[in-house]
Design a protein around this motif. Structure first.
Motif, PDB file in Angstrom:
ATOM      1  N   ASP A 168      32.071  65.391  91.312  1.00  0.00           N
ATOM      2  CA  ASP A 168      32.996  65.310  92.079  1.00  0.00           C
ATOM      3  C   ASP A 168      32.457  64.236  93.349  1.00  0.00           C
ATOM      4  O   ASP A 168      32.375  64.921  94.094  1.00  0.00           O
ATOM      5  CB  ASP A 168      33.569  66.808  92.690  1.00  0.00           C
ATOM      6  N   GLY A 183      36.813  70.321  86.004  1.00  0.00           N
ATOM      7  CA  GLY A 183      37.875  70.828  86.716  1.00  0.00           C
ATOM      8  C   GLY A 183      39.175  69.827  86.892  1.00  0.00           C
ATOM      9  O   GLY A 183      38.726  68.703  87.203  1.00  0.00           O
ATOM     10  N   ARG A 184      40.408  70.089  86.759  1.00  0.00           N
ATOM     11  CA  ARG A 184      41.343  69.264  87.168  1.00  0.00           C
ATOM     12  C   ARG A 184      41.799  68.971  88.630  1.00  0.00           C
ATOM     13  O   ARG A 184      41.650  67.860  89.132  1.00  0.00           O
ATOM     14  CB  ARG A 184      42.774  69.880  86.618  1.00  0.00           C
ATOM     15  N   TYR A 185      41.522  69.904  89.432  1.00  0.00           N
ATOM     16  CA  TYR A 185      41.791  69.751  91.030  1.00  0.00           C
ATOM     17  C   TYR A 185      41.247  70.980  91.587  1.00  0.00           C
ATOM     18  O   TYR A 185      40.932  71.881  91.032  1.00  0.00           O
ATOM     19  CB  TYR A 185      43.212  69.786  91.134  1.00  0.00           C
ATOM     20  N   TYR A 186      41.069  70.855  93.083  1.00  0.00           N
ATOM     21  CA  TYR A 186      40.776  72.175  93.367  1.00  0.00           C
ATOM     22  C   TYR A 186      41.318  72.040  95.041  1.00  0.00           C
ATOM     23  O   TYR A 186      42.309  70.911  95.375  1.00  0.00           O
ATOM     24  CB  TYR A 186      39.232  72.033  94.035  1.00  0.00           C
ATOM     25  N   GLY A 243      45.226  70.254 101.403  1.00  0.00           N
ATOM     26  CA  GLY A 243      46.057  70.243  99.995  1.00  0.00           C
ATOM     27  C   GLY A 243      45.088  70.279  98.783  1.00  0.00           C
ATOM     28  O   GLY A 243      43.933  70.078  98.944  1.00  0.00           O
ATOM     29  N   LEU A 244      45.938  69.789  97.484  1.00  0.00           N
ATOM     30  CA  LEU A 244      45.174  69.799  96.388  1.00  0.00           C
ATOM     31  C   LEU A 244      44.325  68.371  96.366  1.00  0.00           C
ATOM     32  O   LEU A 244      44.996  67.130  96.731  1.00  0.00           O
ATOM     33  CB  LEU A 244      46.276  70.069  95.101  1.00  0.00           C
ATOM     34  N   MET A 245      43.258  68.245  95.864  1.00  0.00           N
ATOM     35  CA  MET A 245      42.500  67.441  95.654  1.00  0.00           C
ATOM     36  C   MET A 245      42.030  67.074  94.120  1.00  0.00           C
ATOM     37  O   MET A 245      41.584  67.982  93.456  1.00  0.00           O
ATOM     38  CB  MET A 245      41.178  67.466  96.422  1.00  0.00           C
ATOM     39  N   LEU A 246      42.055  65.898  93.583  1.00  0.00           N
ATOM     40  CA  LEU A 246      41.362  65.433  92.365  1.00  0.00           C
ATOM     41  C   LEU A 246      40.100  65.949  92.203  1.00  0.00           C
ATOM     42  O   LEU A 246      39.328  65.365  92.882  1.00  0.00           O
ATOM     43  CB  LEU A 246      41.414  63.997  91.910  1.00  0.00           C
ATOM     44  N   ASP A 247      39.781  66.637  91.112  1.00  0.00           N
ATOM     45  CA  ASP A 247      38.436  67.262  91.007  1.00  0.00           C
ATOM     46  C   ASP A 247      37.705  65.938  90.072  1.00  0.00           C
ATOM     47  O   ASP A 247      38.364  64.906  89.596  1.00  0.00           O
ATOM     48  CB  ASP A 247      38.288  68.550  90.191  1.00  0.00           C
ATOM     49  N   GLY A 305      34.575  62.264  95.135  1.00  0.00           N
ATOM     50  CA  GLY A 305      35.559  62.149  96.028  1.00  0.00           C
ATOM     51  C   GLY A 305      35.805  60.687  96.448  1.00  0.00           C
ATOM     52  O   GLY A 305      36.042  59.923  95.310  1.00  0.00           O
ATOM     53  N   GLU A 306      35.875  60.279  97.628  1.00  0.00           N
ATOM     54  CA  GLU A 306      35.905  58.624  97.795  1.00  0.00           C
ATOM     55  C   GLU A 306      35.144  57.790  97.023  1.00  0.00           C
ATOM     56  O   GLU A 306      35.358  56.529  96.678  1.00  0.00           O
ATOM     57  CB  GLU A 306      35.708  58.560  99.349  1.00  0.00           C
ATOM     58  N   GLY A 358      37.198  66.053  86.770  1.00  0.00           N
ATOM     59  CA  GLY A 358      37.613  66.319  85.198  1.00  0.00           C
ATOM     60  C   GLY A 358      38.620  65.135  85.097  1.00  0.00           C
ATOM     61  O   GLY A 358      38.409  64.487  83.749  1.00  0.00           O
ATOM     62  N   PRO A 359      39.520  64.594  85.852  1.00  0.00           N
ATOM     63  CA  PRO A 359      40.374  63.575  85.432  1.00  0.00           C
ATOM     64  C   PRO A 359      39.519  62.449  85.260  1.00  0.00           C
ATOM     65  O   PRO A 359      39.876  61.368  84.550  1.00  0.00           O
ATOM     66  CB  PRO A 359      41.429  63.176  86.694  1.00  0.00           C
ATOM     67  N   ARG A 381      48.313  78.977  90.436  1.00  0.00           N
ATOM     68  CA  ARG A 381      49.675  78.372  90.643  1.00  0.00           C
ATOM     69  C   ARG A 381      50.456  79.667  89.808  1.00  0.00           C
ATOM     70  O   ARG A 381      50.014  79.992  88.855  1.00  0.00           O
ATOM     71  CB  ARG A 381      49.789  77.395  89.865  1.00  0.00           C
TER      72      ARG A 381
END
Lengths: 249, 249
Positions: B125, B156-159, B164-168, B127-128, B170-171, B239
């Motif tokens: 992960d 993981g898809r997101y956390y 708010g929700l953030m891209l993990d 991030g930036e 996995g994508p 969710r």
């Protein structure tokens, strides 16, 4: 293997991919591929109809045509079938207001599109625009929508610039599909609607046309599934390992 | 539905996910989830063994433990099973020299790893750090390898962060898989090897353990496939739509 004359019997129109077939894009406008300027000129002098069928989504048609004319190609805007104008048409028909994750070079194609309060995401080959921040914004927007709509201008894996292979929009489309559990709608090759609109622009039926491209999936596979003939060039993103796929197909 | 005492019969050890279960990460170190500090303290006072089983890949174990201790949690480094140390072990065993597409916060875990002349890509992960440039470098490296190896710290898809929700990761793993036509090796949940190493650390068998997590795929599904029991919390990335999946399963 059949002779060329036999394989081309009945062909009245030629669809030409641009990047990797006519030129490799890159710094300073890119470089024409050897022989391609003259090949286009000869096609134009022949009885064959010609349409340029591209998934280019970093430049507007106007900018793309200007680049190609500077490199010596005989090409005009009306001869180019490109995904950005096709997408604008879809947005209008379905009342969609996009968040655009696209390259600044193609933004002018969307000048008249309502982008207030977005209810869909449109991604194209954004290049450096594919920052974590921009991807995360597209992701959060899709997750907030009750009926998430993701439109992708093409789904190419990569393309070739003069400096080397570069990630195309496809990997980023896959990233958002996986993150949000959605399936993108692809506008551009290999979508049948896109090939059909290029054929319509030439006034030629699928069985009378041949697609010439460097992408075995987007160009060759897509065209063949639409009933066109197709020709795989060995320039651009072509990789020798694909020959095995062609032999096994 | 069976009573709690029945459902927990024979449980000797508890695997606890961290992000979304104990706290939501974010600016200023994040925020503990209501009741979680006391819940961990009660578990520690009980007869149950406890191991923290996380896919955290933005922070080293040392940094993660320091953050959690500042928030009031009773936790030490030896109680944390995390993908970065597991990956270092794999790299060593297989003579792999990685190009690291990771967050600076976890880089210290790879301090003793040979990174000269890379022959694999490790993504976490970032991030930036998931810039187009870095992704393209990982892509080009994989395309140049005869036997491309892509190792992903989790999928993981997101956390959920406090913002708010953030891209993990996995994508981005999916993006590179699609671009290069490879399949990533996942180190972390839901990989069975990873759950087993966490169980080993507790000295407890799968049927004697329960996993508590907020990710229906990585935590709940992964644990169940390994023979553990699992508990889905409604905090973190949970969710409501997942309840339908649980009912249909």
């Amino acid at each position: 293997m059949a002779a060329w004359s036999e394989r081309l019997a009945g062909v009245r129109g030629v669809l030409l991919d641009i990047s990797g077939v006519l030129y490799d894009s890159g710094a300073g406008g890119g470089t024409p591929i050897a022989g391609s300027v003259e090949a286009v000129a000869r096609l134009k002098r022949s009885q064959l109809k010609v349409q340029f069928c591209t998934n280019e989504s970093q430049k507007s048609r106007g900018e793309l045509v200007a680049v190609l004319r500077r490199l010596g190609f005989d090409i005009s805007e009306g001869e180019v079938t490109a995904p950005a104008p096709a997408t604008c048409q879809i947005l209008k028909e379905r009342g969609l207001r996009p968040y655009l994750l696209i390259h600044d070079g193609v933004r002018s194609e969307f000048d008249h599109v309502d982008m207030s309060n977005p209810n869909c995401v449109v991604i194209a080959d954004a290049g450096e625009g594919f920052s974590y921040q921009n991807m995360n914004k597209a992701f959060q927007l899709l997750m907030d929508l009750e009926n998430p709509v993701l439109i992708s201008l093409g789904k190419g894996r990569y393309y070739k610039e003069t400096s080397g292979l570069m990630l195309d929009v496809g990997p980023y489309m896959k990233a958002l599909e996986y993150a949000c559990g959605v399936e993108a709608e692809v506008v551009g090759k290999p979508s049948p609607e896109f090939f059909n609109s290029a054929l319509q622009a030439m006034g030629v039926e699928a069985h009378q046309a041949i697609m010439i491209g460097d992408d075995i999936v987007g160009d060759v596979g897509g065209a063949q599934r639409c009933g066109l003939r197709a020709l795989q060039v060995r320039t651009g993103k072509f990789r020798v390992s694909w020959l095995l796929c062609l032999c096994l197909a």
